[in-house]
Design an enzyme around this catalytic site. Structure first.
Site, mmCIF file in Angstrom:
data_model
loop_
_atom_site.group_PDB
_atom_site.id
_atom_site.type_symbol
_atom_site.label_atom_id
_atom_site.label_comp_id
_atom_site.label_asym_id
_atom_site.label_seq_id
_atom_site.Cartn_x
_atom_site.Cartn_y
_atom_site.Cartn_z
ATOM 1 C CB SER B 529 -5.376 15.135 -51.142
ATOM 2 O OG SER B 529 -4.816 15.772 -50.031
ATOM 3 C CB THR B 532 -8.857 8.444 -53.215
ATOM 4 O OG1 THR B 532 -8.304 7.941 -52.001
ATOM 5 C CG2 THR B 532 -10.262 7.902 -53.395
ATOM 6 C CD GLU B 722 -1.801 17.294 -49.434
ATOM 7 O OE1 GLU B 722 -2.502 16.814 -50.337
ATOM 8 O OE2 GLU B 722 -0.713 17.830 -49.621
#
Lengths: 333, 768
Positions: B529, B532, B722
Site C-alpha cells: 500500500s 501513493t 491493503e
C-alpha cells in the site's frame, strides 16, 4: 487439451452409430461444460480414456425441444438447455420443483451452456477423481484417496464404497421425484426406463454412474403430468450462493389432500453415489398430516442408514434439515 | 485534524522554496476529487493491451511441466519424445539449462523438487497446444524423499528436516517483548486464552501470471503482468548478469496482483532462457491450475492468544504465539512469521506484551505477500479474541476497544503517530452503521447479528522516489512515472496531484508509465500500500519543479523580476500576478518555449524521523445466518479508514469495497484444501476455490472518509490498498457469533464448520 476429431451427428440414431463405430474412443458432446473440462485437465486412467472422437449432439435437429401436452406431461429433449428449463413458463407453473432445481445449477453462464442430458450424465466432483496426478480407484487405480483423505464436501454419507463419490446433478433428484422416464437410443434399438433405474451406485459399477451402454445416448426425459394436488419442492445447500455443487439437496414431490400426504417421492442429492431415493422416508410421510413433527420423522428415516466418513458427519444434519424444510414447504397449502 | 502541523522537512520545494501545506480537500481543486480511472474505458471495452494480448512475429509458446511430488529427487528424465514432437523448438530441464541462480537453493531448474507445482521442465513450441502436448510426453521418474506437509507435524521430533537450521525458519521464533507478561497476568482479574486458525488464501488474479519475452542482441525485453516494472527489471538484470540498460520491462495494465506479481519468478526466467535458446520471442502463461503454486499464497496460521484484563476492561497483559506454514525454501519464508504483527503490538495499550512467531518449513508451495500480509492473519485472530475478552468483562466490544486505545506507537519508542484517526473511524462508522441495533431476521430459522473489528496496516518507511512532469508545447502536462498500473489507479491520482500543484485542470494532465526504459525509478513495485505515499510526494515535487520553471518563463514574458516570481500564481491554467494586473496562460508560455520543453523533476523528501506512521480503520458488518444449514449472508458492511488524505474518493471507495469482499472471501469461503499425505492441492481451480460470487457480496458496502490530514509527507496520504481486507474477517466472525452464539475460530467459516459447531453445542460437547 488433447486434440480430438469432432463429428456432427444428424440424428440420435446416427450419434449412437458413430459411438458404436468408434467404440471406446468416442464420447457424445452436449454442452461440453463437464466433458471438455475433464479433457482439458487430462483426467484419464486405466478405466477412463480421453476420447479421440467427440460426437456432436448439438447438430441433431429438435433435440433441444421442451414440449408439454396437458394430461400427458412434459418432454425434455436431451439437449434442452438448463436455462430454458429454468425459464419455461409451463415448467414453472406445473413442475415448479424442476424449475427450482434448474435454477440451482451452477451459474447463469453455465446454465446457458448446460443441457438436461449432460446434467444427468455428468461425472462426479470428487477432487481425487478430478486430479490428474492421482490414479484413484474410479479411474482404474487401486486406492480410494477420499476414504482416508479429505472428504469434507463432495463425498458420500449413504451407499458409499468402494468408491465414495456423490452424484452431483441438481436436475436428477427433482426429475426422479417427479417419476420421470428416460429414453435411451442405441444404434439399432431404443429403450425407455424409469430415470431412477438409470443411475447405479459404485458397488454396481465402479466406473460409470449410469446404465448407458458405450453406444447409447440419452434422447429424452419424459415427466408425467402430476396428479391433482401434487406439490414439489427442491432445496440445496452449498458454500457460495452461486456456482457450487450441492453439499446436500432434497427433492420432495407429494400429493396432498386435506393437509394429508396421499403419496410422495423423496430424493436426496449430493449424499450418495446416485440420486438417493429415500423410500423409508416416503413410507413415514404417506398418510400423515404434514407438520413439523412428521417432517422431522421423515428426515430421520431418510438418513437413518447414513454412514458418514471422517469429515462429513455434518452432512447428515444438513440433509435432514433440508428434507424437513422441503417437506414442510411442499406441504404448505 | 485540520490544524495538523506538517513539518517543513517534507515540504521542501525547488530552489529553496517551500511547498504549500495542503488544507482540507474541500479547498483543493484536483486532489480529493472523483476523477474516473484512467484506462477504465479501455479495460471495459477490451481495448487495453495486457501482456497476454501481446503477439510478436515468430513468437513461440511455452508450457511448464511441474512436479506432482512433494519432495523427490529426479531419478530419470526422458525428453526424447517431447523433442521429437513436430513443432517443438526447445525443451529445458536441469540437465541442459544454463546455470542461473534463482533462489537460495540454486539453479532455476534442479534435480530435486520440494513441493507439488515446482517447475521441472519447460517447452517452447510453435503453438500452445503443441507445447502442452509436449510436456505430457516428458517422462519423469522420481525417487521419493521424506516429506512433511503440516506445520505442526514439521515441528515434531523426527520430522524430515528441510533446512539446515531445522524446520523452524532461522532455527528460532521471532520474538518481541515489552514489560513482563507473567507479572501482568498475575495482576489481571481475568485471564483468558484461545486458539484460532486461518487458511491459505490465494491471490486468484483474473489475469494469469506470465510474460512475453524477447531476448536478442539488443538485450532482454519483457512484456509483463507485474506490479512494478523496475523491480522485475533489476532482478532479471542481476540474475542474467546483464547491464540494466539492456533489460526493458513493459507493463501498462495488470489484471490483478495482490502481492503475487512483485518480483521475477520462475516463469520469467524460463521464458527468457527459452527465448535465448531459440532466438525467438516466447510467450509463457500459466494454466489456471498452475497459478495456485506459481502465484504463491498467504500462509495458513495457528495462533494462540492469552490475555489478562482487569474487571474494568483494562488490558494488562497480552501474549500471542503464531505458527505459520512456509515452503521448503528460504524464499518467502519470512512471511510465515508475520501473524503477530502490528495489530497485537500496536493496536491496544498494553504494558506487558510478548509475541512469538514461528514460520515452519513444509513441502508446500512458497509464500508471497498476499494483500495485507501478516496483519490480516493477525487481526482475523486478534479481533475475535478482543471481542471474546470484551464479553468476559461484560463490556460492549466497541467500548472495550476505546478503553484500551493507544495514543502512541508502543513498539517504536512510543512515538507519536503522523496521524491517528482510529477514534474518528470508530465513531463515524458506528454512527453510519447504527451500531447496537440488530434488525429482525427475514425468516424464523434465520438469525441476524452485528459485529465489528479494528484494522491496522503498517505505514510506509522512508524510501527514495523520483518522478518527472513535462509541460508539452501545447500547454498540456504529462507526468512521467516508473510504475506499473496495478489496477488501483495510482496513475490517475498522480495526474490529480500534478494538476493540483500546477494549478491546471485535471483533464489537461496526462501520464506516461509502465515502461522501465522511458520512465524514472518512481517505485520498485507497487506493494505494501505504498505507491501513493512513496511516489505521490515525488510527483508533487516534480510538478512543483515544473511549476517553478513555468513561473520563471512566465516572469520573463511578463517582464517581472526573477526575484518576484513568488507573486505569481496559477489557477485553471492561467498564470497571474496577485493583483491580476498581468496574466498569461500556461499554454502561451509553453508555446513560446517551443521544443525547449519545461521538464520538472522531483524526489520524495524523507519521512519525519520522530513520527510513527500507521494506517487505521474500523469495519462493521451485519450478517444473517441460517445456522442449521450453515449459510451466512453478509447483508451490510461499513468501513471507515484513516489512510490519510483520500486523493480520489471514487478510487478509494472501490479499493475499500473490493478489499472488504476479498476479506469476506477469506472469512467465509476461500481456502486451499491440500491432501496432507501427498501435498497435492485438491481445489486448484476457480470453481472449488471459493472466491465470492456476485450473489455473495453485500448489497451495502459503504466506505467512509474520516478526512484525516497526515503529517508524514507533502500529499498527506498513508496508503489504502491493503487495509480494507485486514479487519473484514474478524468483523464477520464477530457478527456470526452475535447472531448465533456460535464462535467458529477456524477460517473460513464454511457451512460444515457452523453445522458441526451447532451439533456439538446441542449435544453439550461445546460451549460458545
Amino acid at each position: 487439451m488433447k486434440s480430438f476429431q469432432l463429428i456432427d451427428a444428424r440424428s440420435p440414431q446416427e450419434a449412437a452409430s458413430l459411438l458404436n463405430k468408434y467404440k471406446g474412443k468416442a464420447q457424445p458432446l452436449a454442452g461440453g461444460g463437464d466433458l471438455l473440462y475433464l479433457m482439458k485437465d487430462r483426467i484419464e486412467g486405466r478405466q477412463i480414456q480421453m476420447p479421440d472422437v467427440l460426437v456432436n449432439l448439438e447438430s441433431i435437429p429438435k433435440l433441444d425441444s421442451i414440449s408439454y401436452e396437458k394430461g400427458k406431461g412434459l418432454k425434455l429433449g436431451a439437449m434442452a438447455l438448463v436455462s430454458d428449463v429454468e425459464a419455461n413458463k409451463t415448467i414453472r407453473e406445473r413442475f415448479p420443483i424442476l424449475a427450482q432445481a434448474a435454477a440451482e445449477v451452477a451459474s447463469p453462464q453455465l446454465r446457458n451452456m448446460g443441457t438436461v442430458g449432460g446434467n444427468l450424465c455428468q461425472k462426479p466432483r470428487c477432487w481425487y477423481y478430478r486430479n490428474a496426478h492421482l490414479p484413484c480407484l474410479k479411474k482404474g487405480g487401486s486406492t480410494c484417496y477420499a476414504l482416508e483423505g479429505d472428504n469434507r464436501y463432495y463425498h458420500a454419507i449413504l451407499e458409499g464404497g468402494p468408491c465414495y463419490i456423490v452424484h452431483p446433478s441438481d436436475l436428477a433428484p427433482a426429475l426422479i421425484a417427479l417419476n420421470s422416464q428416460v429414453a435411451l437410443v442405441g444404434p439399432k434399438q431404443s429403450r425407455t426406463i424409469p430415470l431412477e433405474s438409470f443411475f447405479v451406485n459404485t458397488k454396481q459399477n465402479l466406473y460409470q454412474e449410469n446404465v448407458l451402454k458405450p453406444d447409447e445416448i440419452v434422447q429424452e426425459v419424459s415427466v408425467p403430468e402430476p396428479k391433482e394436488g401434487s406439490r414439489g419442492f427442491y432445496l440445496k445447500s452449498r458454500i457460495r450462493k452461486s456456482w457450487d455443487f450441492a453439499l446436500a439437496s432434497a427433492a420432495v414431490q407429494m400429493e396432498i389432500a386435506g393437509g394429508v400426504c396421499r403419496d410422495c417421492r423423496i430424493v436426496l442429492g449430493g449424499v450418495a453415489p446416485l440420486p438417493y431415493r429415500a423410500k423409508d422416508a416416503e413410507t413415514a410421510l404417506k398418510g400423515k398430516k404434514i407438520n413439523e413433527q412428521v417432517a422431522l420423522k421423515v428426515a430421520e428415516e431418510a438418513l437413518k442408514a447414513a454412514q458418514p466418513m471422517s469429515m462429513n458427519a455434518y452432512k447428515v444434519d444438513l440433509a435432514k434439515t433440508l428434507l424437513k424444510r422441503a417437506v414442510l414447504q411442499a406441504g404448505k397449502v | 485534524m485540520a490544524n495538523v502541523k506538517i513539518p517543513d522537512s517534507v515540504l521542501v520545494g525547488p530552489e529553496g522554496t517551500k511547498l504549500k501545506a495542503w488544507g482540507s480537500s474541500k479547498e483543493l481543486s484536483a486532489v480529493g476529487k472523483p476523477r474516473p480511472k484512467i484506462g477504465a474505458q479501455e479495460k471495459v471495452t477490451g481495448s487495453a493491451i495486457y501482456a497476454y494480448d501481446v503477439q510478436l512475429p515468430r513468437m513461440l509458446y511455452a508450457a511448464v511441466l511441474s512436479s506432482d511430488r512433494a519432495h523427490a529427487r529426479i531419478a530419470a528424465l526422458d525428453t526424447r519424445k517431447a523433442e521429437a514432437l513436430p513443432g517443438v523448438r526447445a525443451v529445458l530441464t536441469y540437465k541442459n539449462i544454463e546455470p542461473v541462480k534463482w533462489e537460495q537453493e540454486g539453479n532455476i531448474l534442479r534435480d530435486t523438487v520440494g513441493y507439488v507445482g515446482e517447475p521441472v521442465a519447460a517447452v517452447a513450441a510453435e503453438t500452445e497446444e503443441i507445447a502442452y502436448d509436449a510436456i505430457h510426453l516428458i517422462a519423469v521418474k522420481y525417487d521419493p524423499l521424506p516429506s512433511v506437509i503440516e506445520p505442526l507435524d514439521a515441528m515434531k521430533p523426527g520430522a524430515p528436516q528441510l533446512q539446515k537450521a531445522g524446520n523452524v525458519w532461522q532455527g528460532k521464533p521471532v520474538i518481541y517483548k515489552r514489560g513482563d507478561v507473567e507479572k501482568g497476568l498475575k495482576e489481571a482479574d481475568i485471564v483468558y486464552e484461545q486458539t484460532y486458525t486461518t487458511s491459505v488464501q490465494h491471490h486468484t488474479t483474473m489475469e494469469l501470471h506470465g510474460c512475453v519475452v524477447q531476448w536478442d542482441r539488443d538485450g532482454l525485453t519483457v512484456w509483463d503482468s507485474a506490479q512494478g516494472v523496475n523491480q522485475v527489471r533489476d532482478q532479471l538484470a542481476s540474475r542474467f548478469n546483464l547491464p540494466v540498460n539492456k533489460v526493458r520491462v513493459i507493463c501498462k495494465y495488470v489484471g490483478g496482483g495482490f502481492g503475487s506479481k512483485n518480483s521475477a519468478k520462475h516463469y520469467h526466467g524460463l521464458a527468457a532462457l527459452l527465448s535465448k535458446r531459440t532466438g525467438r520471442p516466447v510467450k509463457l502463461f500459466n494454466t489456471r491450475e498452475d497459478e495456485f503454486p506459481v502465484s504463491r499464497h498467504r500462509p495458513k496460521t495457528i495462533q494462540t492468544l492469552k490475555a489478562g484484563v482487569k474487571k474494568d476492561g483494562t488490558l494488562v497483559a497480552l501474549y500471542h504465539k503464531a505458527i505459520g506454514q512456509c515452503g521448503p525454501y528460504l524464499d518467502g519464508a519470512a512471511l510465515g512469521a508475520r501473524a503477530t504483527g502490528d495489530g497485537t503490538k500496536s493496536l491496544y495499550l498494553c504494558p506487558n506484551l510478548m509475541t512469538e512467531a514461528y514460520s515452519v518449513h513444509t513441502n508446500t508451495p512458497l509464500l508471497a505477500p498476499t494483500r495485507g500480509p501478516g496483519d490480516t492473519e493477525n487481526l482475523f485472530a486478534l479481533e475475535q479474541f478482543i471481542d471474546e475478552l470484551a464479553e468476559k468483562v461484560g463490556i460492549n466490544p466497541l467500548e472495550f476497544r476505546k478503553k484500551n486505545y493507544a495514543e502512541v506507537d508502543q513498539p517504536h519508542d512510543n512515538h507519536h503517530y503522523s496521524s491517528k484517526g482510529l477514534d474518528r473511524c470508530y465513531d463515524m462508522a458506528a454512527k453510519a452503521f447504527g451500531w447496537g441495533q440488530k434488525a429482525k431476521a427475514s425468516a424464523p430459522h434465520k438469525k441476524r447479528g452485528i459485529g465489528m473489528s479494528s484494522l491496522i496496516w503498517h505505514g510506509n518507511r522512508t524510501e527514495k522516489s523520483q518522478a518527472g512532469v513535462i509541460i508539452q508545447p501545447d500547454g498540456t502536462a504529462e507526468v512521467v512515472a516508473g510504475i506499473a498500473s496495478l489496477g488501483v489507479g495510482a496513475e490517475t491520482i498522480f495526474t490529480q496531484i500534478a494538476a493540483e500543484e500546477l494549478g491546471m485542470k485535471m483533464e489537461s494532465v496526462g501520464i506516461r508509465w509502465g515502461d522501465s526504459s522511458s520512465t524514472p525509478y518512481t517505485i520498485n513495485t507497487s506493494s505494501g500500500s505504498r505507491t501513493t505515499a512513496i511516489a505521490g510526494p515525488a510527483v508533487r515535487a516534480a510538478a512543483a519543479d515544473a511549476r517553478h520553471k513555468l513561473l520563471k518563463a512566465a516572469a520573463r514574458l511578463l517582464g517581472i523580476k526573477p526575484t518576484e516570481i513568488a507573486t505569481l500564481s496559477i489557477k485553471d491554467g492561467v498564470i497571474s500576478t496577485g493583483d491580476q494586473s498581468k496574466k498569461i496562460s500556461v499554454a502561451e508560455v509553453a508555446r513560446k518555449q517551443g521544443r525547449e520543453l519545461i521538464i520538472g523533476t522531483g524526489h520524495r523528501p524523507p519521512n519525519p524521523e520522530d513520527m510513527a506512521i500507521e494506517i487505521f480503520g474500523a469495519q462493521f458488518v451485519e450478517v444473517e445466518v441460517d445456522e442449521q444449514i450453515g449459510e451466512v449472508k453478509v447483508l451490510r458492511a461499513v468501513t471507515a479508514i484513516d489512510c490519510g488524505r483520500w486523493i480520489n474518493p471514487l478510487l478509494a471507495e472501490s479499493q475499500i469495497q473490493g478489499g472488504f469482499i476479498q476479506g469476506m472471501g477469506m472469512a467465509l469461503s476461500e481456502e486451499r484444501i491440500m491432501d496432507s499425505r501427498n501435498g497435492i492441492q485438491l481445489n486448484a481451480n476457480l470453481h472449488e476455490y471459493g472466491m465470492p460470487t456476485s450473489l455473495d457480496v453485500p448489497d451495502t458496502n459503504l466506505a467512509l472518509d474520516p478526512e484525516v490530514i497526515d503529517a508524514s509527507n507533502n500529499i498527506n496520504a498513508k496508503g489504502l490498498g491493503e487495509p480494507p481486507l485486514v479487519g473484514a474477517g474478524a468483523a464477520i466472525a464477530n457478527a456470526i457469533y452475535n447472531a448465533t452464539d456460535i464462535r467458529v475460530r477456524d477460517y473460513p467459516i464454511t457451512p460444515n464448520r457452523i453445522v458441526q459447531a451447532l451439533k456439538e453445542r446441542s449435544s453439550g460437547t461445546r460451549q460458545g
